[in-house]
Design a protein around this motif. Structure first.
Motif: not given
Length: 224
Positions: A170, A178, A180, A183, A198, A201-202, A204-205, A208-209
């Motif tokens: 984290s 930026d 990945t 993440v 959780k 969500r990572d 999915d993040k 998106k990146m």
């Protein structure tokens, strides 16, 4: 599945290579550097350049020989010491690698790359206490380094210290938003902790990146 990245080594002296550069192009560059070195065998910069191409082509013995030649002329050449340590590590000559990393740190106390390299070597050589002590020191000395946090997180994950690994990944994400890989690594840790929402969500993040969702298929499956 995209491979989870757990080891981080920073090359600060190598030329910048295109990730799309082909094996043949690298071979051609090595031949050019070799030819130039024949004309100027005492040119340290040329020898470092040739050795860097040997490293890129994973020609560890050739690279090590070049770095040794440099060190015979310049015993305190930091680049040659650091990368000879790295090639020794690749050749599983851990004792020699440790000596070179320690020599860098004797010449330049606190050198980031040598400290990181020695910590990772200790981890690989099962000197776990020494490895973590060095990594803790690295984070203390470089609190703004995402690489330091991520490397420590990788060690913690290998030892199943999941809470600590999640925190450090984290922190790495905070410092390098930026990246990945950080993440994805945190998602992997959270799945192992049973924190599937959780982790999702990572993931999915990460998509998106720009990470293709199919590359994360196995991780998504583990979130179910």
């Amino acid at each position: 599945m995209r491979k989870v990245v757990l080891v981080f080594v920073v090359f600060i002296w190598l030329p910048v290579f295109s990730t799309a550069q082909s094996y043949e192009q690298m071979r051609d560059s090595l031949e050019v550097a070799t030819a130039a070195l024949r004309q100027s065998p005492d040119n340290i910069d040329l020898r470092l350049k040739k050795a860097s191409w040997n490293v890129s082509l994973e020609q560890w013995e050739y690279a090590q020989n070049e770095y040794t030649t440099i060190l015979e002329k310049e015993p305190k050449n930091i680049a040659a010491l650091y990368f000879r340590a790295y090639t020794n590590e690749k050749l599983h000559r851990y004792k020699n690698a440790r000596m070179d990393y320690e020599e860098v740190l004797r010449i330049v106390p606190g050198n980031f790359n040598a400290t990181l390299g020695l910590a990772l070597l200790n981890q690989k050589d099962m000197h776990f206490t020494e490895a973590m002590d060095l990594m803790n020191r690295l984070v203390e000395q470089h609190p703004d380094s995402a690489v330091a946090y991520a490397a420590r997180a990788g060690m913690e994950l290998e030892r199943d210290l999941l809470d600590l690994a999640e925190y450090d990944f984290s922190e790495a994400m905070r410092l390098a938003p930026d990246n990945t890989d950080y993440v994805i690594n945190r998602a992997d840790v959270r799945i192992k902790m049973g924190q599937r929402k959780k982790a999702l969500r990572d993931l999915d993040k990460a998509t998106k990146m720009g990470i293709p969702k199919p590359a994360l298929f196995d991780l998504y499956q583990r979130c179910k």
